[in-house]
Design a protein around this motif. Structure first.
Motif, PDB file in Angstrom:
ATOM      1  N   ALA A 380       0.814  -1.219   0.000  1.00 20.77           N
ATOM      2  CA  ALA A 380       0.000   0.000   0.000  1.00 20.77           C
ATOM      3  C   ALA A 380       0.849   1.272   0.000  1.00 20.77           C
ATOM      4  N   PHE A 381       1.970   1.271   0.735  1.00 21.38           N
ATOM      5  CA  PHE A 381       2.726   2.508   0.941  1.00 21.38           C
ATOM      6  C   PHE A 381       4.115   2.559   0.289  1.00 21.38           C
ATOM      7  N   LEU A 382       4.740   1.388   0.067  1.00 23.44           N
ATOM      8  CA  LEU A 382       6.136   1.400  -0.404  1.00 23.44           C
ATOM      9  C   LEU A 382       6.316   0.883  -1.831  1.00 23.44           C
ATOM     10  N   GLN A 383       5.216   0.657  -2.537  1.00 22.56           N
ATOM     11  CA  GLN A 383       5.302   0.139  -3.906  1.00 22.56           C
ATOM     12  C   GLN A 383       6.117   1.100  -4.789  1.00 22.56           C
ATOM     13  N   ASN A 384       6.998   0.544  -5.622  1.00 22.27           N
ATOM     14  CA  ASN A 384       7.840   1.330  -6.538  1.00 22.27           C
ATOM     15  C   ASN A 384       8.795   2.290  -5.827  1.00 22.27           C
ATOM     16  N   THR A 385       9.245   1.897  -4.614  1.00 22.36           N
ATOM     17  CA  THR A 385      10.279   2.686  -3.914  1.00 22.36           C
ATOM     18  C   THR A 385      11.510   1.801  -3.731  1.00 22.36           C
ATOM     19  N   GLU A 386      12.586   2.439  -3.236  1.00 24.35           N
ATOM     20  CA  GLU A 386      13.830   1.683  -3.030  1.00 24.35           C
ATOM     21  C   GLU A 386      13.741   0.739  -1.833  1.00 24.35           C
ATOM     22  N   HIS A 387      12.589   0.773  -1.111  1.00 18.74           N
ATOM     23  CA  HIS A 387      12.431  -0.075   0.083  1.00 18.74           C
ATOM     24  C   HIS A 387      11.888  -1.475  -0.243  1.00 18.74           C
ATOM     25  N   ILE A 388      11.490  -1.713  -1.483  1.00 19.97           N
ATOM     26  CA  ILE A 388      11.008  -3.047  -1.880  1.00 19.97           C
ATOM     27  C   ILE A 388      12.096  -3.718  -2.721  1.00 19.97           C
ATOM     28  N   HIS A 389      12.537  -4.897  -2.287  1.00 15.88           N
ATOM     29  CA  HIS A 389      13.710  -5.548  -2.903  1.00 15.88           C
ATOM     30  C   HIS A 389      13.327  -6.876  -3.554  1.00 15.88           C
ATOM     31  N   THR A 390      12.578  -6.814  -4.621  1.00 13.80           N
ATOM     32  CA  THR A 390      12.159  -8.059  -5.295  1.00 13.80           C
ATOM     33  C   THR A 390      13.331  -8.752  -5.989  1.00 13.80           C
ATOM     34  N   ASP A 391      14.416  -7.972  -6.248  1.00 12.67           N
ATOM     35  CA  ASP A 391      15.561  -8.561  -6.963  1.00 12.67           C
ATOM     36  C   ASP A 391      16.576  -9.213  -6.031  1.00 12.67           C
ATOM     37  N   TRP A 392      16.387  -9.046  -4.705  1.00 20.77           N
ATOM     38  CA  TRP A 392      17.316  -9.662  -3.752  1.00 20.77           C
ATOM     39  C   TRP A 392      17.023 -11.157  -3.634  1.00 20.77           C
ATOM     40  N   GLN A 393      18.078 -11.920  -3.444  1.00 24.80           N
ATOM     41  CA  GLN A 393      17.917 -13.377  -3.346  1.00 24.80           C
ATOM     42  C   GLN A 393      18.128 -13.821  -1.895  1.00 24.80           C
ATOM     43  N   MET A 394      17.158 -14.576  -1.365  1.00 22.92           N
ATOM     44  CA  MET A 394      17.305 -15.067   0.003  1.00 22.92           C
ATOM     45  C   MET A 394      18.221 -16.287  -0.001  1.00 22.92           C
ATOM     46  N   VAL A 395      19.224 -16.267   0.892  1.00 28.61           N
ATOM     47  CA  VAL A 395      20.199 -17.362   0.906  1.00 28.61           C
ATOM     48  C   VAL A 395      20.091 -18.257   2.139  1.00 28.61           C
ATOM     49  N   LYS A 396      19.502 -17.719   3.213  1.00 23.03           N
ATOM     50  CA  LYS A 396      19.373 -18.557   4.427  1.00 23.03           C
ATOM     51  C   LYS A 396      18.266 -18.001   5.317  1.00 23.03           C
ATOM     52  N   GLU A 397      17.640 -18.912   6.030  1.00 22.33           N
ATOM     53  CA  GLU A 397      16.617 -18.499   7.003  1.00 22.33           C
ATOM     54  C   GLU A 397      16.932 -19.117   8.354  1.00 22.33           C
ATOM     55  N   TYR A 398      16.839 -18.296   9.399  1.00 20.90           N
ATOM     56  CA  TYR A 398      16.998 -18.778  10.782  1.00 20.90           C
ATOM     57  C   TYR A 398      15.589 -18.796  11.397  1.00 20.90           C
ATOM     58  N   PRO A 399      14.997 -19.978  11.559  1.00 18.90           N
ATOM     59  CA  PRO A 399      13.592 -20.014  12.018  1.00 18.90           C
ATOM     60  C   PRO A 399      13.423 -19.664  13.493  1.00 18.90           C
ATOM     61  N   LEU A 400      12.194 -19.348  13.836  1.00 15.53           N
ATOM     62  CA  LEU A 400      11.780 -19.095  15.218  1.00 15.53           C
ATOM     63  C   LEU A 400      11.985 -20.369  16.033  1.00 15.53           C
ATOM     64  N   SER A 401      12.436 -20.244  17.261  1.00 17.88           N
ATOM     65  CA  SER A 401      12.582 -21.427  18.123  1.00 17.88           C
ATOM     66  C   SER A 401      12.073 -21.079  19.511  1.00 17.88           C
ATOM     67  N   LYS A 402      11.853 -22.122  20.328  1.00 17.53           N
ATOM     68  CA  LYS A 402      11.352 -21.825  21.677  1.00 17.53           C
ATOM     69  C   LYS A 402      12.406 -21.151  22.543  1.00 17.53           C
ATOM     70  N   ASP A 403      13.677 -21.276  22.150  1.00 14.55           N
ATOM     71  CA  ASP A 403      14.751 -20.601  22.902  1.00 14.55           C
ATOM     72  C   ASP A 403      14.868 -19.134  22.513  1.00 14.55           C
ATOM     73  N   LEU A 404      14.571 -18.819  21.269  1.00 13.20           N
ATOM     74  CA  LEU A 404      14.662 -17.437  20.801  1.00 13.20           C
ATOM     75  C   LEU A 404      13.443 -17.150  19.917  1.00 13.20           C
ATOM     76  N   LEU A 405      12.526 -16.312  20.443  1.00 14.92           N
ATOM     77  CA  LEU A 405      11.288 -16.029  19.721  1.00 14.92           C
ATOM     78  C   LEU A 405      11.497 -14.940  18.669  1.00 14.92           C
ATOM     79  N   ALA A 406      12.447 -15.187  17.772  1.00 12.79           N
ATOM     80  CA  ALA A 406      12.725 -14.262  16.664  1.00 12.79           C
ATOM     81  C   ALA A 406      13.189 -15.079  15.461  1.00 12.79           C
TER      82      ALA A 406
END
Length: 852
Positions: A380-406
């Protein structure tokens, strides 16, 4: 690998192609047990004691030379088969509808849009989104995955989950088992991570189809009520057989006719045989479960319907059950000031970074409502701005765990080894990752408290940069910098306060369990009308408590905040130790132990995982708390009506048995009832107890009385005595007509016609009177029940025929009686319920005073 759901690769099938494939390939389901055919049902009837007694009677009549009566009794066999066939088909239809609902669901991508469908509607080439806790609906190839692991023990017997890799375009499908295969198999369970797979085979062509294992979700198991009924039927059968033998002996001695003695004995056996009990129980449970499914509650275990009426505590999740689960970003905090997100298009630049990194730390095609809300705001607010990175490639994900809720996601922006990390999670976890000073923590904690006091869900957002080829193993090794906080709101469903009020009125306590902050939880608790909303127990407090401490504290605490799913089990056990009958909701893999431990486990049908669904007794198809309350109401109605049906069976069998038995002991008295009369009565009794009472609407006080004691017998001695008393009243009146009719000089056949007319009238009266144990007969007659009209109308019509058609008069061994005599007998029959109607009025008085 870049996941672009807008690309052709992830667009999926169109609805038209999917429909065509279902037409050509059939549904994605394994062959289940075929419905019973006419011969199977007929064979089932042949084994019934009532059938055997009818055949025995018919044969005896043929031996005695009474061909007409013998053939008629044997003809009734087909009528009973017809009733049995109708009941069987109705039950089967209800169970089939439940099995369709109970099949695992699948999240597919069709026309580029995610859509949740029944597992049986999955077709080859469908794209299926798999998430932790999902059961794989068909054999498929993995196109995209993050930490995807599956439990294939159902197929391989190996309990250790196996990891999955993405398909390289050339690997051939192989048998299940072993790590890093790019294939998943129908029936296996996703235990970690998520991914997108393309279906290769369905139904019987899958690995599980080849093995030939049928996964039936709706299983019949002996419930407490079935056991109780079996004991009752056994006792009545023993009494019936003993009296039957006694009648044969006494009749033969007093009248010297062994064959007719056998007929008299068989008549009594038919009168006393409680063959309706198991039929009624089966029909009520099947149709009850079907009725509940129409109220958005799927019954997976029949025992749950029994236990519902006894539930004393409802433990419910907040998000999606009490609330709409349609979150929106409402407020932002950038470390210095707040911004309330309004309906205007204005969105200050200084807050853009919070949403930018909030989007980066979310799934590209989110399923989580909070991530959806963040992504929607970005669109709604950031379309077509430098804040949307559709060209960036995700290389790793650190999932949520019960030890660290992030959770954190690492992106490469195509610069040499330069990587951007975006993190979001519980504010405390973000403080921990960013190593904030005490003063910074205080500043952010004050902002969190302010947002949470308004009932908002608060997340922290952080960022980090790294220039390295190899990434660290844990999130703590990044040098994170906090960007700010974002707060989301999830409004409560409109009908929740009314549903909570209804629970309290029904003597059911409501407990809310949430992962949210205590302040947010208290705010929601006040809004929905929970008792003691200001008193809470937090997850850490819960963890530190002993079982005895929790058992004491839980007596007056109705709000649990910052609770992780594993702690739900502790709450369930504490409530059960306090003697509560617990209904618990859950949707995740980690909720399964608590759902299994609860007296009634309730899984979410929309956002719930298959693991949770399989551990539960009930599945909430719309995830709405009000539907649980509706299920409790329906459960109470089913059991009220079942008690009325059993009460009626006892009430009507007492006079039939008495009238078959008493004349045997006096040599001069003619027998009143013969098998033909019993069969006619059974044709009224069977549909009455299984159809009329099942269709009866609930009592007005169904949700204004306390739950039933779980240890109280369903149909105890007091209820049996009350029902038998109704029967004794009928027996006294009909026997009086029989006795005084003989004294006044009426012939044997006239007396039989008079007494039988009174008995049918009393039967009709007792059907109406037992339709409600709280309303009077006039209120009952005014309450619509189509089945009752048909049964009573049919019985009246056939009685008029029997009393007027010469052939039927002869068959029933009657003589024609006058209209006036028939009217007197009908009035006498109806008078048998007067005492029970007075009993209902007097019983209602103290209850009314108590309520006032």
């Amino acid at each position: 690998m870049q996941l672009d759901l807008k690309s052709e690769k992830f667009k999926g099938l169109t609805e038209e192609i999917a429909a065509e494939k279902i037409k050509n390939e059939g549904f994605n389901e394994l062959p289940s047990s075929k419905p019973k055919n006419l011969f199977a049902i007929a064979f089932g009837v042949v084994k019934e004691p009532m059938f055997l007694l009818l055949v025995a009677c018919g044969t005896l009549y043929l031996v005695l030379g009474d061909v007409q009566e013998g053939l008629m009794l044997l003809g009734f066999v087909f009528v009973i088969m017809g009733i049995e066939f109708y009941q069987e088909k109705k039950t089967e239809k209800a169970l089939d509808a439940l099995k369709d609902l109970a099949s695992p669901r699948a999240l597919v991508i069709r026309d580029g849009v995610e859509k949740r469908i029944a597992g049986r509607d999955v077709v080859t080439d469908d794209l299926v989104v798999l998430q932790e806790g999902d059961r794989v609906p068909a054999d498929a190839t993995v196109l995209y995955s993050i930490n995807l692991m599956a439990d294939e023990s159902l197929l391989t017997g190996e309990s250790v989950p196996v990891s999955k890799s993405e398909w390289n375009g050339s690997d051939k499908n192989t048998h299940p088992g072993g790590d890093d295969l790019p294939f998943v198999y129908s029936g296996s369970m996703v235990v970690q991570g998520h991914g997108i797979v393309k279906v290769t085979t369905t139904a019987s062509n899958t690995e599980i189809g080849k093995i030939g294992k049928a996964l039936d979700s709706v299983k019949e198991e002996p419930t407490k009520l079935k056991v109780e009924m079996a004991v009752l039927v056994k006792r009545l059968a023993i009494i019936g057989i003993s009296l039957c033998l006694l009648v044969i002996i006494v009749f033969t001695i007093t009248r010297g006719d062994l064959l007719k003695g056998f007929l008299a004995g068989i008549t009594l056996a038919m009168a006393m045989l409680p063959e309706e009990f198991p039929v009624v129980l089966t029909i009520f449970m099947a149709l009850g479960a079907w009725r509940m499914s129409r109220k958005n509650v799927l019954t997976r275990k029949p025992a749950a319907v029994e236990t519902l009426g006894s539930a004393t505590v409802l433990c419910t999740d907040k998000t999606g059950t009490l609330t709409k689960n349609k979150m929106t970003v409402t407020q932002l905090f950038n470390g210095e000031k707040f911004h309330s997100v309004g309906k205007t298009a204005e969105f200050p630049e200084e807050f853009h970074e919070i949403i930018e990194y909030g989007i980066l730390s979310s799934q590209a095609n989110p399923f989580d409502p909070m991530e959806k809300a963040i992504t929607t705001m970005g669109e709604a607010f950031l379309q077509n701005t430098e804040h949307i990175h559709t060209d960036w490639q995700m290389v790793k994900e650190y999932p949520l765990s019960k030890d660290l809720l992030a959770m954190s996601r690492v992106f490469s922006d195509n610069a040499a080894n330069k990587k951007t990390i975006a993190a979001k999670g519980a504010p405390e976890a973000i403080y921990d990752l960013c190593h904030l000073s005490d003063s910074q923590k205080e500043k952010y904690a004050a902002a969190v408290a302010e947002m949470a006091s308004a009932g908002l869900r608060v997340l922290g957002v952080a960022k980090a940069m790294i220039v390295a080829e190899n990434l660290p193993q844990i999130q703590h090794d990044f040098n994170f910098e906090i960007i700010g906080l974002l707060a989301l709101s999830d409004p409560i469903r409109e009908n929740i306060p009314e549903a909570v009020r209804e629970c309290y009125q029904a003597g059911i306590r409501v407990i809310m369990i949430t992962g949210d902050y205590a302040v947010t939880a208290m705010n929601i608790a006040r809004e929905i009308g929970l008792k003691n909303p200001q008193t809470t127990i937090s997850g850490p407090e819960l963890q530190a408590m002993t079982e005895d401490e929790l058992c004491e504290r839980i007596k007056d605490v109705n709000v649990f905040a910052r609770v992780i799913p594993e702690q739900k089990l502790k709450i369930v056990n504490a409530l059960k130790r306090n003697g509560e009958i617990v209904a618990m909701t859950g949707d995740g893999v980690n909720d399964a132990p608590a759902l299994k431990a609860a007296n009634i486990g309730i899984a979410m049908g929309e956002k719930g995982t298959d693991v949770a669904r399989e551990a539960s007794s009930l599945v909430l198809m719309d995830d709405n708390f009000s539907s649980i309350v509706g299920a409790v109401k329906m459960g109470r109605r089913i059991f009220d009506n079942l008690q009325k049906a059993l009460g009626y069976i006892f009430a009507i069998h007492v006079p039939i048995a008495g009238l078959s038995l008493i004349p045997v002991f006096v040599a001069d008295w003619p027998l009143l009832l013969w098998p033909v009369h019993i069969v006619f009565l059974e044709l009224i009794i069977d549909p009455s107890c299984s159809i009329v009472f099942e269709a009866e609407e609930e009592e007005k006080n169904v949700m204004s009385r306390p739950p039933k004691d779980i240890n109280e017998p369903f149909f105890g001695a007091a209820k049996i005595w009350l029902s038998c008393s109704q029967g004794i009243g009928i027996l006294a009146i009909v026997f009086a007509i029989y006795f005084f009719g003989l004294k006044m000089g009426y012939s044997e056949m006239e007396v039989r016609a008079l007494a039988f007319t009174a008995l049918i009238a009393a039967n009709i009266a007792v059907i109406f009177s037992n339709r409600s144990w709280t309303r009077n007969i006039f209120q009952i007659i005014m309450t619509p029940n189509v089945a009752a009209k048909y049964v009573v109308g049919g019985a009246t019509f056939f009685l008029i025929l029997i009393l007027n058609v010469p052939f039927l008069l002869k068959l029933f061994q009657f003589e024609r009686i006058s209209f006036y005599e028939a009217l007197v007998c009908v009035a006498a029959g109806f008078s048998s319920i007067i005492w029970f109607e007075l009993y209902k009025v007097f019983k209602a008085q103290p209850e009314k005073i108590e309520q006032d």
